[in-house]
Write a protein that holds these residues in place. Structure first.
Motif, PDB file in Angstrom:
ATOM      1  N   SER A  93       2.169  -6.994   2.459  1.00  0.00           N
ATOM      2  CA  SER A  93       1.993  -8.404   2.115  1.00  0.00           C
ATOM      3  C   SER A  93       1.656  -8.582   0.642  1.00  0.00           C
ATOM      4  O   SER A  93       0.747  -7.944   0.122  1.00  0.00           O
ATOM      5  CB  SER A  93       0.874  -9.007   2.961  1.00  0.00           C
ATOM      6  N   VAL A  94       2.423  -9.471   0.002  1.00  0.00           N
ATOM      7  CA  VAL A  94       2.122  -9.927  -1.338  1.00  0.00           C
ATOM      8  C   VAL A  94       2.055 -11.441  -1.277  1.00  0.00           C
ATOM      9  O   VAL A  94       2.998 -12.083  -0.819  1.00  0.00           O
ATOM     10  CB  VAL A  94       3.210  -9.502  -2.350  1.00  0.00           C
ATOM     11  N   ASN A  95       0.948 -12.021  -1.730  1.00  0.00           N
ATOM     12  CA  ASN A  95       0.773 -13.480  -1.684  1.00  0.00           C
ATOM     13  C   ASN A  95       1.043 -14.038  -0.281  1.00  0.00           C
ATOM     14  O   ASN A  95       1.700 -15.067  -0.130  1.00  0.00           O
ATOM     15  CB  ASN A  95       1.681 -14.148  -2.707  1.00  0.00           C
ATOM     16  N   GLU A  96       0.571 -13.303   0.726  1.00  0.00           N
ATOM     17  CA  GLU A  96       0.625 -13.721   2.125  1.00  0.00           C
ATOM     18  C   GLU A  96       2.027 -13.729   2.708  1.00  0.00           C
ATOM     19  O   GLU A  96       2.240 -14.225   3.807  1.00  0.00           O
ATOM     20  CB  GLU A  96      -0.052 -15.086   2.304  1.00  0.00           C
ATOM     21  N   LYS A  97       2.995 -13.169   2.005  1.00  0.00           N
ATOM     22  CA  LYS A  97       4.347 -13.034   2.533  1.00  0.00           C
ATOM     23  C   LYS A  97       4.572 -11.590   2.958  1.00  0.00           C
ATOM     24  O   LYS A  97       4.332 -10.660   2.180  1.00  0.00           O
ATOM     25  CB  LYS A  97       5.378 -13.414   1.486  1.00  0.00           C
ATOM     26  N   LEU A  98       5.052 -11.412   4.190  1.00  0.00           N
ATOM     27  CA  LEU A  98       5.262 -10.074   4.724  1.00  0.00           C
ATOM     28  C   LEU A  98       6.687  -9.588   4.463  1.00  0.00           C
ATOM     29  O   LEU A  98       7.643 -10.321   4.709  1.00  0.00           O
ATOM     30  CB  LEU A  98       5.010 -10.055   6.228  1.00  0.00           C
TER      31      LEU A  98
END
Lengths: 110, 116
Positions: A93-98
Motif C-alpha cells: 500500500s502506498v497512500n492507501e492504494k493497494l
C-alpha cells in the motif's frame, strides 16, 4: 507506480508441513502489507497484515515477516491443513492504494 | 467488521450494453474502492470512489468506460459501459471502515460478469 512480484505461482505441500510465499515490492514509500486468502468463488479475505514499522507479526499458525531494506515480505503457514488450500495474494500500500501480487495457488496434500 | 453487499451477484450481458453494479455497506466507511479480477488473475484497482465528488481513476481506466458514483458514506455504484467480451471479470468493491485501522481493506462478495 508500485510493482509487486510474488513467488511461487503454485505450491504444493504435505499436510502438516510449512508453506512459505514470498513477495517483493518496488516503491520504498509502501508502508502497509496485507495478505489475502481467496477460496474458489469467494471474496478475498484478509488473513494477516504488517506495517512498515514492524519486522514480524504472528497469528496462530500464520506469520508474516518484512525486510524494508530488501523490500521483501513473506507469509509463513505452519502445520498446514487441507482448509489452507486456496489462492493467496500479497499486496503493498502506498497512500492507501493497494497493489496486488499475482497470487500463489497453495494446495495441501492430505 | 462492516457487512458489504453487492448487486447483482452475477450477470450475463450482451456486448454494447451497460451494467451498473451496486455496493452497499451496513455502516459508514471512510474509503471505498473498485477492483477488477479477470479470470484466473489478480486484483487490479480501477478507482477510488470519492464521496460527493468525481472518482480517482488508475492508469488504464477512464470515467467514460467505468463511471462511478458515491452519493454517501455507505453506498457506491460502478457502471461498466459499452461492454465487450474483454470486460468479462469479477468486479469487487472494498472498504476501509471507520472502526478499522487505516488502510485495512475488506472486500465485498463480488459481481461476476460475463459479456457475450
Amino acid at each position: 507506480g508500485e510493482n509487486v512480484e510474488q513467488h511461487p505461482s503454485t505450491l504444493s505441500v504435505q499436510e502438516g508441513d510449512s508453506a512459505v510465499i514470498k513477495c517483493t515490492y518496488s516503491d520504498s514509500a509502501s508502508n502497509y502489507f496485507p495478505w489475502y486468502k481467496q477460496e474458489l468463488g469467494k471474496r478475498p479475505q484478509l488473513i494477516i497484515d504488517i506495517r512498515s514499522n514492524v519486522g514480524e507479526k504472528k497469528d496462530q499458525r500464520i506469520a508474516v515477516t518484512l525486510n524494508k531494506t530488501a523490500k521483501h515480505f513473506s507469509l509463513h503457514i505452519t502445520e498446514t491443513q487441507p482448509e489452507d488450500s486456496a489462492v493467496y495474494f500479497c499486496a503493498a500500500s502506498v497512500n492507501e492504494k493497494l497493489t496486488f501480487g499475482t497470487g500463489t495457488r497453495l494446495t495441501i496434500i492430505p | 467488521s462492516a457487512v458489504i453487499s453487492q448487486k447483482p451477484s452475477r450477470d450475463i450481458c450482451q456486448r454494447g450494453t451497460s451494467l451498473t453494479i451496486q455496493c452497499q455497506v451496513d455502516s459508514q466507511v471512510t474509503m471505498m474502492f473498485w477492483y477488477r479480477q479477470q479470470p484466473g488473475q489478480s486484483l487490479t484497482l480501477i478507482a477510488t470512489a470519492n464521496q460527493g465528488s468525481e472518482a480517482t481513476y488508475e492508469s488504464g481506466f477512464v470515467i467514460d468506460k467505468f463511471p462511478i458514483s458515491r452519493p454517501n458514506l455507505t453506498f457506491s455504484t460502478l457502471t461498466v459501459s459499452n461492454m465487450s467480451p474483454e470486460d468479462s471479470s469479477i468486479y469487487l468493491c472494498s472498504v476501509v471502515g471507520r472502526s478499522t485501522t487505516r488502510e485495512t481493506q475488506y472486500f465485498g462478495p463480488g459481481t461476476r460478469l460475463l459479456v457475450l
